[in-house]
Enzyme design. Sequence first.
Site, mmCIF file in Angstrom:
data_model
loop_
_atom_site.group_PDB
_atom_site.id
_atom_site.type_symbol
_atom_site.label_atom_id
_atom_site.label_comp_id
_atom_site.label_asym_id
_atom_site.label_seq_id
_atom_site.Cartn_x
_atom_site.Cartn_y
_atom_site.Cartn_z
ATOM 1 N N HIS A 1 87.936 26.186 18.389
ATOM 2 C CA HIS A 1 88.393 25.225 19.397
ATOM 3 C C HIS A 1 88.985 23.995 18.723
ATOM 4 O O HIS A 1 88.839 23.792 17.516
ATOM 5 C CB HIS A 1 87.212 24.758 20.262
ATOM 6 C CG HIS A 1 86.679 25.805 21.190
ATOM 7 N ND1 HIS A 1 86.961 25.826 22.530
ATOM 8 C CD2 HIS A 1 85.892 26.891 20.948
ATOM 9 C CE1 HIS A 1 86.368 26.876 23.096
ATOM 10 N NE2 HIS A 1 85.708 27.536 22.145
ATOM 11 N N GLU B 1 95.699 23.881 23.341
ATOM 12 C CA GLU B 1 94.559 24.313 22.517
ATOM 13 C C GLU B 1 94.509 25.833 22.414
ATOM 14 O O GLU B 1 94.218 26.383 21.356
ATOM 15 C CB GLU B 1 93.254 23.774 23.107
ATOM 16 C CG GLU B 1 92.024 24.173 22.304
ATOM 17 C CD GLU B 1 90.710 23.825 22.989
ATOM 18 O OE1 GLU B 1 90.739 23.172 24.034
ATOM 19 O OE2 GLU B 1 89.650 24.228 22.463
ATOM 20 N N GLU C 1 85.037 22.716 16.336
ATOM 21 C CA GLU C 1 86.040 21.868 16.994
ATOM 22 C C GLU C 1 86.850 21.280 15.852
ATOM 23 O O GLU C 1 86.380 20.390 15.125
ATOM 24 C CB GLU C 1 85.360 20.764 17.823
ATOM 25 C CG GLU C 1 84.575 21.262 19.028
ATOM 26 C CD GLU C 1 85.452 21.616 20.243
ATOM 27 O OE1 GLU C 1 86.691 21.484 20.160
ATOM 28 O OE2 GLU C 1 84.871 22.046 21.268
ATOM 29 N N HIS D 1 89.546 29.654 24.920
ATOM 30 C CA HIS D 1 90.453 29.610 26.082
ATOM 31 C C HIS D 1 91.467 30.771 26.051
ATOM 32 O O HIS D 1 91.287 31.716 25.286
ATOM 33 C CB HIS D 1 91.120 28.236 26.172
ATOM 34 C CG HIS D 1 90.138 27.112 25.926
ATOM 35 N ND1 HIS D 1 89.242 26.704 26.869
ATOM 36 C CD2 HIS D 1 89.860 26.385 24.790
ATOM 37 C CE1 HIS D 1 88.467 25.746 26.358
ATOM 38 N NE2 HIS D 1 88.821 25.536 25.100
HETATM 39 ZN ZN ZN Z 1 88.030 24.360 23.605
#
Ligand code: ZN
Length: 274
Positions: free
Chosen positions: A160, A105, A238, A68
Amino acid sequence: MRALPASVLAVCGLIAAACGTASGAPAADQAAAPAGTAAEPAVSARPADKAPSVRPLDGKVVVIDPGHNGGNFRAPKKINRQVDVLTQRKACDTTGTATNDGYAEAAFTWDVSRRMAKILKSRGATVKLTRKNNTGVGPCITERAAIGNRAKADAAISVHADGSAPGNRGFHVIMPKKIGGPVDPVVGKSAKLGKAVRDAFRKGTGLPYSTYIGTKALNYRSDLGGLNLSTVPKVFIECGNMRNAAEAARFRDPAFRQRIALALANGVQHYLTS
Ligand code: ZN
């Protein structure tokens, strides 16, 4: 008499394999590695200033993709643009998730990625990030993959953190599947990279395997542009669930983010050097 045991200990510390052979290996192994190997300590004991300054990741290229971007929420038109990820069309990028108290995030992935880059560079790697700051927009997931490809990365990792139900916990690694596309030749290497990252992350952070995705924190997907379009070994991590209060608190702690970065760097290094 104390000097002798001390020197023997030092030698054992330097060449553990040779010490293991001497103390516990069966006779056959001792025949294969005769007493002549005792000459090795002289090599290991040479003065430090004559030792070559080789770092473990010299010559390796690593691309880190901080998921992101901090400015994405300001540019919905740009990031919602549909792009082709071979198995489907989807948004160029997304805003990412956040903790319940507003730690984004994008900020988390940016910080962890920069810490990780610093560690890998100190070990000799050439490191490239897919974005320059946490105030911009994008790039698109297609471009994030292309950056790794153009760099001919030996390993690429997209960082992430998830936004799942508050009761869900733990981290997972996502690896590509064969899709009849450009990623197919690196699916095997990506799986190896993913397992190295999974093991190092578990050991380095103490966070549990995901309670809600994958098997032992390993998950394989064919819907992610960042993986489908990669021609270099690549995985997503993640790091945990930002909507879980316990994990959110850990992610907000800079010292814990350093632990995450170190664990990820160790995982990549293990893959690149084994
Ligand atoms: Zn993400």
